[in-house]
Design a protein around this motif. Structure first.
Motif, PDB file in Angstrom:
ATOM      1  N   ARG A  24       8.493   3.036   9.760  1.00 20.43           N
ATOM      2  CA  ARG A  24       8.879   1.920   8.898  1.00 20.43           C
ATOM      3  C   ARG A  24       7.711   1.460   8.038  1.00 20.43           C
ATOM      4  N   ALA A  25       6.515   1.454   8.604  1.00 18.80           N
ATOM      5  CA  ALA A  25       5.326   1.064   7.836  1.00 18.80           C
ATOM      6  C   ALA A  25       5.078   2.046   6.696  1.00 18.80           C
ATOM      7  N   GLN A  31       7.257   2.570  -0.610  1.00 16.75           N
ATOM      8  CA  GLN A  31       8.181   1.834  -1.480  1.00 16.75           C
ATOM      9  C   GLN A  31       7.423   0.804  -2.329  1.00 16.75           C
ATOM     10  N   HIS A  32       6.474   0.117  -1.732  1.00 16.73           N
ATOM     11  CA  HIS A  32       5.705  -0.872  -2.489  1.00 16.73           C
ATOM     12  C   HIS A  32       4.863  -0.206  -3.563  1.00 16.73           C
ATOM     13  N   ALA A  33       4.294   0.954  -3.260  1.00 15.05           N
ATOM     14  CA  ALA A  33       3.516   1.681  -4.259  1.00 15.05           C
ATOM     15  C   ALA A  33       4.399   2.084  -5.434  1.00 15.05           C
ATOM     16  N   ARG A  55       1.715   6.483  -7.301  1.00 14.36           N
ATOM     17  CA  ARG A  55       2.674   7.529  -6.932  1.00 14.36           C
ATOM     18  C   ARG A  55       2.001   8.600  -6.067  1.00 14.36           C
ATOM     19  N   LEU A  56       0.750   8.910  -6.372  1.00 11.36           N
ATOM     20  CA  LEU A  56       0.012   9.861  -5.552  1.00 11.36           C
ATOM     21  C   LEU A  56      -0.170   9.296  -4.145  1.00 11.36           C
ATOM     22  N   VAL A  60       1.185  10.950  -0.705  1.00 16.20           N
ATOM     23  CA  VAL A  60       0.284  11.284   0.411  1.00 16.20           C
ATOM     24  C   VAL A  60       0.747  10.605   1.693  1.00 16.20           C
ATOM     25  N   VAL A  61       1.127   9.339   1.608  1.00 16.42           N
ATOM     26  CA  VAL A  61       1.601   8.611   2.787  1.00 16.42           C
ATOM     27  C   VAL A  61       2.832   9.302   3.369  1.00 16.42           C
ATOM     28  N   ARG A  62       3.770   9.667   2.502  1.00 20.91           N
ATOM     29  CA  ARG A  62       4.977  10.335   2.970  1.00 20.91           C
ATOM     30  C   ARG A  62       4.674  11.716   3.550  1.00 20.91           C
TER      31      ARG A  62
END
Length: 79
Positions: A24-25, A31-33, A55-56, A60-62
């Motif tokens: 979730r984090a 989503q915030h980015a 967007r990068l 990367v987070v995903r």
């Protein structure tokens, strides 16, 4: 209503809850980015080269989400 203490939960339940919280984090950060990038593109926020960087960051987070969660498995019970 009684609150369950974290330390009393079995390790597998702690791991499941931790993984869900991390998922979730990750989703929230990405989503915030994306939203910030859209705000910059629409002119609502000052654009200093940020939309592509955001967007990068989201990508990367995903992309690291699953590998990061899998790395937690060996530390169950040792946190």
């Amino acid at each position: 209503m009684m609150r369950a203490e974290w330390s009393y939960l079995p390790d597998d339940v702690q791991l499941t809850l931790s993984r869900e919280a991390l998922k979730r984090a990750v989703a929230t950060l990405a989503q915030h980015a994306e939203l910030l990038a859209e705000e910059m593109e629409s002119g609502a926020l000052s654009d200093r080269g940020g939309p592509e960087a955001l967007r990068l960051f989201a990508a990367v987070v995903r992309a690291t989400q699953s590998s990061g969660l899998d790395a937690m498995a060996p530390v169950v019970g040792h946190a």
